[in-house]
Each structure stands twice: as structure tokens, then as C-alpha cells.
Design an enzyme around this catalytic site. Structure first.
Site, PDB file in Angstrom:
ATOM      1  N   GLU A 111       0.818  -1.207   0.000  1.00 49.33           N
ATOM      2  CA  GLU A 111       0.000   0.000   0.000  1.00 49.33           C
ATOM      3  C   GLU A 111       0.855   1.262   0.000  1.00 49.33           C
ATOM      4  OE1 GLU A 111      -4.139  -0.929   2.123  1.00 49.33           O
ATOM      5  OE2 GLU A 111      -2.428  -1.626   3.317  1.00 49.33           O
ATOM      6  N   GLU A 131      -3.930  -9.559   3.492  1.00 48.20           N
ATOM      7  CA  GLU A 131      -4.707  -9.326   4.708  1.00 48.20           C
ATOM      8  C   GLU A 131      -5.811 -10.350   4.955  1.00 48.20           C
ATOM      9  OE1 GLU A 131      -2.826  -5.291   3.932  1.00 48.20           O
ATOM     10  OE2 GLU A 131      -3.575  -6.977   2.745  1.00 48.20           O
TER      11      GLU A 131
END
Length: 259
Positions: A111, A131
Site C-alpha cells: 500500500e 490481509e
């Protein structure tokens, strides 16, 4: 400010920020996020610094994302207003930021890279948003940036499977700008940064801001409003706006002052 979890080096107008927690693959915790918030605040506010590069310490990792061991041990989780690593929610910086990915870029690490304007990846770089495998979701921008950068179906393929993507495939998908030999991510990013600094920093900032603001509205609206963008107005009012055409007519390299 004493830096505990990162290192900052300046080469002329280029700031190099190294995430420095190699013992945990440069995974980040709360204190590191707040430190990096200040680091990138200082970069954004410094008129002498035109481009930033972010990379990871060591030869194995750019950033492994959120420090899950810290979190599992009861460590407080969170970051300041500019998001993960002080970057993922930093929407007001018009200066270019380059990710030099020198190893794994997982979860929050990916990210961070997606929040940068360019990604230069070593051959051993690996990207993923894993995740879901630990009961989380990539809410530091990954779920929004990846579809915008590579298209919905390709992004869904990465996100829903949580699969790992190598540097070459990242280039083919379109989120990596260049793949370089292992160990050369930073030198590759510096080469790109140096090319950028040959241009007027005022023009670069105007260009970045125009792209970002324009993507949020229709093409018609973007073209109609672009001359009212703050960075465009600053460019037109700058000394660089005069120096560029003058240097061109005099057949000499321009002397940019960035204001």
C-alpha cells in the site's frame, strides 16, 4: 528529531527515506508511523527538496506491512492523519515520491508503494495484499488504489486470492514502472529521480496535482478547471515559468529555482 525507525539522506534536491526495522522485514508499528509522518511532513515543507524516494533497509524487504507480532502482543495500532507510513492518506503532497522496492512489499508495504507516484522494483521484489489470510482487509488504500491502477478484474484476482506477484508480473500488470537487477532498486529509483529533477519542480508539481485532481472528475470538468488548481497557478506565477522559455531561446540548460 531523532529517528529510531527510519533513516533520511539528502542528495541535492532528492530525499531518500529508508524504512529501518530490518529485524522484522521493515514492518511498521504505531511509533514508526508517527515518525514517518514527521519525516514526510518535513520533505513536503522543504522548498529545497523536490523528489523523495522511499525504500527498505537490508536486501530482503521493502516493507512487510503492519507489524502483526507487535499487534498480537497488545501493541497499540494506529497512525497519524497521513496514513500508513505517513503516506497512504497523504493527498496534499504535489512533489513526486518514488518507491524503490528491494524485496517483499506485503500488505501495508504494498500500500505504501501504491501510494507513491512511481515504483521501481528489484527482480526479487514480491507484492501482495495478504490481509484476508489473517482476518484483515487492505484498508490503508490498497483496495482502492490497486483497481484504479491496474483495472478491476486484475485487482480482484490479486485481492481475493491474496496471491503473491513478482516484479516482472507487476510490470506486466502495470503497477511497476521498471524492473532492475537485485540490489539495484535504489540506484534505479535515483536514476528516475535525477531525470525528474532536470525539469522545473513547479511544472512537475502542477502536473502531479492536475493529474490527481483531474482523475476525480469528468474529463470536461478537469480541462475546464485545471488553470484554477493551486499548483498550476503557482507555476504560472513562478520564476521557472519565465526561465524555461528564456533558456530554450538562448539554447542553454535552464536554472530552475522552484519558486
Amino acid at each position: 528529531m531523532e529517528l529510531k525507525f527510519s533513516k533520511v539522506e539528502r542528495k541535492g534536491p532528492i530525499t531518500i527515506v529508508t524504512l529501518s526495522r530490518p529485524e522484522v522485514y521493515n514492518a511498521l508499528h504505531t511509533d514508526a508511523h508517527f515518525e514517518l509522518q514527521k519525516v514526510f511532513d518535513d520533505f513536503a515543507a522543504d522548498p529545497e527538496q523536490w523528489v523523495a524516494i522511499v525504500t527498505g533497509a537490508g536486501d530482503k524487504a521493502f516493507c512487510a506491512g503492519n507489524d502483526l507480532k507487535w499487534q498480537a502482543a497488545g501493541g497499540k495500532r494506529g497512525w497519524d492523519k497521513s496514513g500508513f507510513a505517513g503516506l497512504t492518506a497523504r493527498f496534499d503532497c504535489d512533489k513526486p515520491i518514488i518507491a524503490a522496492v528491494n524485496g517483499v512489499a506485503m500488505g501495508g508495504g504494498f500500500e505504501i508503494a501504491l501510494a507513491c507516484d512511481l515504483i521501481i522494483a528489484a527482480e526479487n521484489a514480491t507484492f501482495a495484499l495478504p490481509e484476508p489470510r489473517v482476518g484483515l482487509a487492505a484498508l490503508a488504500g490498497g483496495l482502492h488504489r490497486l483497481p484504479r491502477q491496474i483495472g478491476l478484474k486484475r485487482a480482484m484476482g490479486m485481492i481475493l486470492t491474496a496471491r503473491h506477484v513478482g516484479a516482472k508480473e507487476g510490470f506486466e500488470l502495470g503497477f511497476v514502472n521498471e524492473v532492475v537487477p537485485q540490489g539495484e532498486a535504489l540506484s534505479g529509483a535515483l536514476r528516475w529521480a535525477e531525470m525528474i529533477t532536470k525539469n522545473s519542480p513547479m511544472s512537475i508539481r502542477a502536473s502531479k496535482q492536475t493529474i490527481q485532481k483531474g482523475l476525480a472528475v469528468s474529463l470536461e470538468q478537469a480541462i475546464a478547471e485545471q488553470r484554477d488548481y493551486p499548483a498550476v497557478k503557482a507555476m504560472v506565477a513562478s520564476q521557472d515559468y519565465i526561465e524555461g522559455p528564456k533558456a530554450f531561446s538562448e539554447k542553454r540548460p535552464p536554472k530552475w529555482v522552484g519558486k
